[in-house]
Design an enzyme around this catalytic site. Sequence first.
Site, PDB file in Angstrom:
ATOM      1  N   GLY A  10       1.728   2.760  11.062  1.00  0.00           N
ATOM      2  CA  GLY A  10       2.759   3.797  11.020  1.00  0.00           C
ATOM      3  C   GLY A  10       3.425   4.111  12.344  1.00  0.00           C
ATOM      4  O   GLY A  10       4.148   5.101  12.455  1.00  0.00           O
ATOM      5  N   ASN A  64       0.852  -1.192   0.000  1.00  0.00           N
ATOM      6  CA  ASN A  64       0.000   0.000   0.000  1.00  0.00           C
ATOM      7  C   ASN A  64       0.889   1.243   0.000  1.00  0.00           C
ATOM      8  O   ASN A  64       1.454   1.604   1.031  1.00  0.00           O
ATOM      9  CB  ASN A  64      -0.900  -0.030   1.255  1.00  0.00           C
ATOM     10  CG  ASN A  64      -1.745   1.215   1.385  1.00  0.00           C
ATOM     11  OD1 ASN A  64      -1.829   2.017   0.457  1.00  0.00           O
ATOM     12  ND2 ASN A  64      -2.366   1.391   2.548  1.00  0.00           N
ATOM     13  N   TRP A  65       0.984   1.874  -1.160  1.00  0.00           N
ATOM     14  CA  TRP A  65       1.900   3.023  -1.300  1.00  0.00           C
ATOM     15  C   TRP A  65       1.307   4.329  -0.762  1.00  0.00           C
ATOM     16  O   TRP A  65       1.971   5.346  -0.767  1.00  0.00           O
ATOM     17  CB  TRP A  65       2.294   3.183  -2.767  1.00  0.00           C
ATOM     18  CG  TRP A  65       3.514   2.367  -3.103  1.00  0.00           C
ATOM     19  CD1 TRP A  65       3.969   1.276  -2.424  1.00  0.00           C
ATOM     20  CD2 TRP A  65       4.423   2.574  -4.177  1.00  0.00           C
ATOM     21  NE1 TRP A  65       5.107   0.794  -3.015  1.00  0.00           N
ATOM     22  CE2 TRP A  65       5.408   1.576  -4.107  1.00  0.00           C
ATOM     23  CE3 TRP A  65       4.502   3.506  -5.211  1.00  0.00           C
ATOM     24  CZ2 TRP A  65       6.458   1.488  -5.014  1.00  0.00           C
ATOM     25  CZ3 TRP A  65       5.538   3.409  -6.122  1.00  0.00           C
ATOM     26  CH2 TRP A  65       6.511   2.409  -6.021  1.00  0.00           C
ATOM     27  N   LYS A  66       0.035   4.284  -0.374  1.00  0.00           N
ATOM     28  CA  LYS A  66      -0.630   5.499   0.134  1.00  0.00           C
ATOM     29  C   LYS A  66      -0.388   6.672  -0.827  1.00  0.00           C
ATOM     30  O   LYS A  66      -0.308   6.452  -2.028  1.00  0.00           O
ATOM     31  CB  LYS A  66      -0.151   5.803   1.552  1.00  0.00           C
ATOM     32  CG  LYS A  66      -0.293   4.579   2.459  1.00  0.00           C
ATOM     33  CD  LYS A  66      -0.215   4.900   3.916  1.00  0.00           C
ATOM     34  CE  LYS A  66      -0.415   3.618   4.705  1.00  0.00           C
ATOM     35  NZ  LYS A  66      -0.575   3.833   6.108  1.00  0.00           N
ATOM     36  N   GLU A 124      -6.248  -4.354  10.735  1.00  0.00           N
ATOM     37  CA  GLU A 124      -5.261  -3.306  10.949  1.00  0.00           C
ATOM     38  C   GLU A 124      -5.616  -2.511  12.200  1.00  0.00           C
ATOM     39  O   GLU A 124      -6.406  -1.554  12.116  1.00  0.00           O
ATOM     40  CB  GLU A 124      -5.246  -2.346   9.759  1.00  0.00           C
ATOM     41  CG  GLU A 124      -4.973  -2.995   8.434  1.00  0.00           C
ATOM     42  CD  GLU A 124      -4.284  -2.040   7.469  1.00  0.00           C
ATOM     43  OE1 GLU A 124      -3.136  -2.280   7.126  1.00  0.00           O
ATOM     44  OE2 GLU A 124      -4.910  -1.036   7.108  1.00  0.00           O
ATOM     45  N   GLY A 137       2.496  -0.906   4.443  1.00  0.00           N
ATOM     46  CA  GLY A 137       2.539   0.495   4.022  1.00  0.00           C
ATOM     47  C   GLY A 137       3.983   0.938   3.820  1.00  0.00           C
ATOM     48  O   GLY A 137       4.632   0.585   2.832  1.00  0.00           O
ATOM     49  N   GLY A 138       4.488   1.677   4.801  1.00  0.00           N
ATOM     50  CA  GLY A 138       5.828   2.272   4.717  1.00  0.00           C
ATOM     51  C   GLY A 138       6.905   1.336   4.186  1.00  0.00           C
ATOM     52  O   GLY A 138       7.681   1.714   3.293  1.00  0.00           O
ATOM     53  N   HIS A 153     -10.118   1.418   4.824  1.00  0.00           N
ATOM     54  CA  HIS A 153      -8.869   1.736   5.523  1.00  0.00           C
ATOM     55  C   HIS A 153      -9.138   2.830   6.562  1.00  0.00           C
ATOM     56  O   HIS A 153      -9.924   3.750   6.311  1.00  0.00           O
ATOM     57  CB  HIS A 153      -7.813   2.206   4.515  1.00  0.00           C
ATOM     58  CG  HIS A 153      -6.436   2.245   5.105  1.00  0.00           C
ATOM     59  ND1 HIS A 153      -6.044   3.234   5.968  1.00  0.00           N
ATOM     60  CD2 HIS A 153      -5.389   1.400   4.988  1.00  0.00           C
ATOM     61  CE1 HIS A 153      -4.789   2.993   6.350  1.00  0.00           C
ATOM     62  NE2 HIS A 153      -4.368   1.885   5.766  1.00  0.00           N
ATOM     63  N   SER A 209       2.526  -1.476  10.542  1.00  0.00           N
ATOM     64  CA  SER A 209       3.962  -1.506  10.881  1.00  0.00           C
ATOM     65  C   SER A 209       4.661  -2.834  10.593  1.00  0.00           C
ATOM     66  O   SER A 209       5.601  -3.193  11.300  1.00  0.00           O
ATOM     67  CB  SER A 209       4.170  -1.124  12.348  1.00  0.00           C
ATOM     68  OG  SER A 209       3.781   0.206  12.562  1.00  0.00           O
ATOM     69  N   GLU A 260      -7.546   5.323   7.412  1.00  0.00           N
ATOM     70  CA  GLU A 260      -7.273   6.693   6.953  1.00  0.00           C
ATOM     71  C   GLU A 260      -8.469   7.238   6.162  1.00  0.00           C
ATOM     72  O   GLU A 260      -8.706   8.439   6.143  1.00  0.00           O
ATOM     73  CB  GLU A 260      -5.967   6.724   6.133  1.00  0.00           C
ATOM     74  CG  GLU A 260      -4.758   6.636   7.066  1.00  0.00           C
ATOM     75  CD  GLU A 260      -3.513   5.986   6.459  1.00  0.00           C
ATOM     76  OE1 GLU A 260      -3.439   5.835   5.238  1.00  0.00           O
ATOM     77  OE2 GLU A 260      -2.604   5.618   7.258  1.00  0.00           O
TER      78      GLU A 260
HETATM   79  P1  PGA Z   1       2.211   0.833   7.736  1.00  0.00           P
HETATM   80  O1  PGA Z   1       0.797   1.016   7.010  1.00  0.00           O
HETATM   81  O2  PGA Z   1       2.770  -0.496   7.288  1.00  0.00           O
HETATM   82  O3  PGA Z   1       3.032   1.981   7.256  1.00  0.00           O
HETATM   83  O4  PGA Z   1       1.960   0.849   9.205  1.00  0.00           O
HETATM   84  C1  PGA Z   1      -0.085  -0.036   6.876  1.00  0.00           C
HETATM   85  C2  PGA Z   1      -1.372   0.448   6.282  1.00  0.00           C
HETATM   86  O5  PGA Z   1      -1.854   1.516   6.645  1.00  0.00           O
HETATM   87  O6  PGA Z   1      -1.958  -0.212   5.418  1.00  0.00           O
END
Ligand code: PGA
Length: 250
Positions: free
Chosen positions: A174, A11-13, A168, A232-233, A99, A211, A101
């Site tokens: 994050g 997930n590159w956001k 999640e 994500g990251g 998600h 994370s 977010e």
């Molecule tokens: P993260 O993000 O790995 O950076 O914690 C995961 C996500 O929000 O899908």
Amino acid sequence: MTNKLRYFIANWKMYGDLKSLKSIDKVIKFTKLHKKKRFKLVYCPPYTLLHAFSDKLKKSTISIGAQNCHQENEYGAFTGSINAKMIRILGAKFVILGHSENRNDGDTDVIINQKIKSALKQKLNVLFCIGETFSQKKKKLTNKTLKKQISGGLKGLKKNSRIIISYEPVWSIGTGIIPKNIELERNIKFIKAEVKKQIKLKKVTVLYGGSVNLKNILTLNMIASIDGYLIGGASQKAKNLIDIIKKTYN
Ligand code: PGA
């Protein structure tokens, strides 16, 4: 060592531009060299890169997903929005919905339910995200929260194997903090049972997200009920993503 099918969703956001595509070469090469390993890799870049990713990954085993879509199935006057049909035409086979977010931006269980239905109509695989906040966890409201998100998001849906749950915990996203294995095992078991009740699936696929990185992947891999990861990251650097997969299968 394992050869269980596991999903790795990158997930590159809101990151990445056309230059970032170069880094994917390494990942394509890696997947070619490891064809026998049973992992499924899905890149979810921002909408702006979906077309370029589709072109680039055409001949590979890597799939494309979008990070969200509008709930309206038909074309219409929805400025700034993109629907499931549009992302499917661009080559997406998956879509992340629910998600945290996006929940923070106003996506309710009702809207998420409409989005899921619209995505399924387009034959997309849905990565349905659920998870409790830190304050819900502290108040021992995790099960109640998960139950509400599952029943709201999957309302009216029948048996559908295109639904993949991504657990999640919001407090893990994050932050570098992941739940203890015992807590994760318990929550995943609860989620699988609730989803089974709701949509009568025999086998429920549940990924973990929050994370995931090179330091904790071995600990997470000890949990047999996890069917993969939403990353994500740590997915933005090709080397990190490759090493996470390598650590899972070597
Ligand atoms: P993260 O993000 O790995 O950076 O914690 C995961 C996500 O929000 O899908």
